[in-house]
Design an enzyme around this catalytic site. Structure first.
Site, short mmCIF file in Angstrom:
data_model
loop_
_atom_site.label_atom_id
_atom_site.label_comp_id
_atom_site.label_asym_id
_atom_site.label_seq_id
_atom_site.Cartn_x
_atom_site.Cartn_y
_atom_site.Cartn_z
N TYR A 128 19.64 50.36 86.19
CA TYR A 128 18.03 50.90 85.93
C TYR A 128 17.37 49.76 86.60
O TYR A 128 17.79 49.01 87.61
CB TYR A 128 17.48 50.90 84.61
CG TYR A 128 16.64 51.73 83.88
CD1 TYR A 128 16.64 52.82 85.05
CD2 TYR A 128 15.08 50.81 83.73
CE1 TYR A 128 15.13 53.44 84.83
CE2 TYR A 128 14.25 51.61 83.23
CZ TYR A 128 14.42 53.48 83.89
OH TYR A 128 13.31 53.88 84.02
N LYS A 188 17.65 56.35 83.03
CA LYS A 188 16.90 56.52 82.22
C LYS A 188 17.84 57.26 80.87
O LYS A 188 18.24 55.91 79.89
CB LYS A 188 15.99 57.15 82.02
CG LYS A 188 14.48 56.75 81.07
CD LYS A 188 14.00 55.74 82.09
CE LYS A 188 12.71 55.38 80.71
NZ LYS A 188 12.23 54.10 81.74
#
Length: 557
Positions: free
Chosen positions: A91, A162
């Site tokens: 991420y 995510k």
């Protein structure tokens, strides 16, 4: 149950060389693997050796995504083995670079790509997805990816990353998650000319056609997966983000992480900081550099937190000031949206941030405008002059967009600054020899636990109270020792524990307020939610085999 080569090609089933001899024989894959039998711990060691061999974070990202494509359990075992090390790769900040180069990094499609030209057929497209039970969806249209702008279809890296954290940090089962890209085109000229671009090659479609696509998508998702299916909106442009949140929040189980998730993690940091400043949130004056969806989301949740302290809404709003691209937001100024107008106060118009800081004298300075270096030496020194312990949050992503570094904050505030950032920064050693560990206000503290709690209790609508509750739980998990080290957030190594605590508190309040739909209510909520969490350990595929008494199988004439 699949057999043969199909087992090795299915990332949900594949264990690589961890298949036992008996499993290989029963699944008809004996001979398709080398005659070597490895434990999962050895496989993790092998991945780590390959990871360490690589020199660029983009190559490391590709290594991990390739692992996810072939062996899902091992991918999550690796992530959870050192979440602090791997989160910046899967991420922020590396995912931003991966999105910018998604055409080069693209190996195998993950998720569902729905375009503006598929209107009228979205329900059919959802049936193409192999899983019939989906509990969580992250959807983007790619218009505002992190602080990088319009990346169009390249933005698919965000929902994928995510949802990987939904599982790694929150334990949400990966096969019950679905990343979605709504491709309506892009206004990024560089992408339209890029021969490797994987999306629609035309300008963004807006207006009624766009709204019709979103309406159809929401209806199709809930029709197929149920009204309890969590739909997280991610990286939509400011105007659409607020509009769609207001439009759908009371009709579907939905939230916007850029607005509400960012708000929750920022307020969590502020609540933890209050244990250092020894006062109430309503005693502070807050100045935002930026007035987009993140800033407005944080500001609105701060107002709610101040109200909980007993302050009126009007008084709370007066404690908050905002600066956008045109300067200080004041009453009577042109170009103010309805959301910005709420925080417009009587004051002369000002444009320069340094002058604004001198005039407003905030005790809390929050940067969410993605303007790298916006918090100058002079601003940081002024914050230290006005306050014994100034609170400075440089929340913009990626690292290059951060308003200041941790080192700059500590240096120019003489070590008195209470600092948090959106991207990770290395520890800083002060001249007195004390080492501070900057707090990273990553939304990953919020959305995995929220998702786990919402799914576990079957919450149908997600109110703002959920995000204030989440902020309070996160702040509670920060120990005195953490605060002494400069951390405003629990260590990332504890994020799974934090997510569980968030989920339990959300579920408790949902049952107390009669907003849950999973009944009967579990007697032990924490044990129930723990039982729902995804296991990274391999399943056994050996058939259940046993014998009967010989007499029971004899036929007597």
């Amino acid at each position: 149950m699949k057999r043969g080569y199909e087992v090795l090609r299915d990332p949900h089933l594949n264990k690589g060389m961890a298949f036992t001899l008996e499993e290989r024989q029963q699944l008809n894959i004996h001979g398709l693997l080398p005659p070597c039998f490895l434990g999962q711990d050895v496989q993790v060691f092998s991945i780590l050796k390959n990871f360490e061999r690589l020199t660029s974070d983009l190559d490391r990202y590709i290594l991990l995504m390739s692992l996810q494509d072939r062996n899902e359990k091992l991918f999550y075992k690796v992530l959870t083995s050192d979440i602090e090390r791997f989160m910046p790769i899967v991420y922020t900040p590396t995912v931003g670079l991966a999105c910018q180069q998604y055409g080069l990094a693209f190996r195998r499609p993950r998720g569902l790509f729905i375009t503006i030209h598929d209107r009228g057929h979205i329900a059919t497209m959802l049936k193409s997805w192999p899983e019939s039970v989906i509990k969580a969806i992250v959807v983007t249209d790619g218009e505002r990816i992190l602080g990088l702008g319009d990346l169009g279809c390249y933005g698919m890296g965000i929902p994928v990353g995510k949802l990987a954290l939904y599982t790694a940090c929150g334990g949400v089962k990966p096969h019950e998650c679905l990343p979605v890209m709504l491709d309506v085109g892009t206004d990024n000229e560089a992408l339209l000319k890029d021969p490797l671009y994987i999306g629609l090659r035309h300008k963004r479609i807006r207006g009624q056609a766009y709204d019709d696509l979103l309406d159809e998508f929401m209806e199709a998702v809930t029709s197929r997966y149920g009204m309890n299916c969590l739909i997280q909106f991610e990286d939509f442009a400011n105007a659409n983000a607020f509009r769609l949140l207001h439009k759908y929040r009371n009709k579907y189980c939905t939230f916007n992480d850029d607005i509400q998730g960012t708000a929750s993690v920022a307020v969590a940091g502020l609540l933890a900081a209050l244990r250092i400043t020894k006062n109430r949130l309503s005693d502070h004056t807050v100045l935002f550099q930026g007035a987009g969806e993140a800033a407005l989301g944080i500001a609105n949740l701060i107002v709610m937190a101040m109200e909980k302290e007993g302050v009126s809404k009007e008084a709370a709003v007066k404690r908050i000031w905002m600066v956008d691209s045109k300067g200080l937001i004041v009453k009577g100024r042109a170009s103010l949206t309805a959301e910005k107008t709420r925080f417009a106060h009587e004051h002369a118009e000002m444009k320069n941030l340094e002058d604004i800081v001198k005039d407003i004298k905030p005790s809390v300075l929050i940067g969410v405008a993605a303007i790298g270096g916006a918090f100058t030496k002079e601003i940081l020194q002024d914050m230290a002059a006005f306050n014994k312990r100034p609170i400075i949050f440089a929340l913009s992503n990626p690292t290059s967009k951060a308003e200041c570094t941790a080192e700059q904050c500590y240096k120019y505030t003489e070590g008195r600054g209470i600092f948090a950032s959106g991207s990770p920064f290395d520890p800083v050693t002060l001249p007195n020899g004390k080492t501070l560990y900057p707090g990273q206000g990553n939304n990953s503290y919020v959305f995995p636990g929220v998702a786990l709690g919402v799914i576990a209790c079957g919450l149908k609508h997600i109110g703002e109270d959920v995000f204030l509750t989440t902020a309070e739980v996160i702040a509670e998990q920060v120990s005195e020792e953490n605060l002494q080290e400069g951390r405003l957030y629990p260590p990332l190594v504890t994020i799974q524990h934090v997510s569980l605590k968030i989920a339990v508190r959300i579920a408790e309040e949902a049952y107390r307020n009669n907003t849950a739909s999973t009944y009967p209510q579990p007697k032990d909520l924490e044990a129930f939610i723990q039982s729902q969490i995804y296991s990274t350990d391999y399943n056994s595929f050996v058939a259940d085999s046993y014998t009967w008494p010989e007499e029971a199988m004899k036929v007597k004439l």
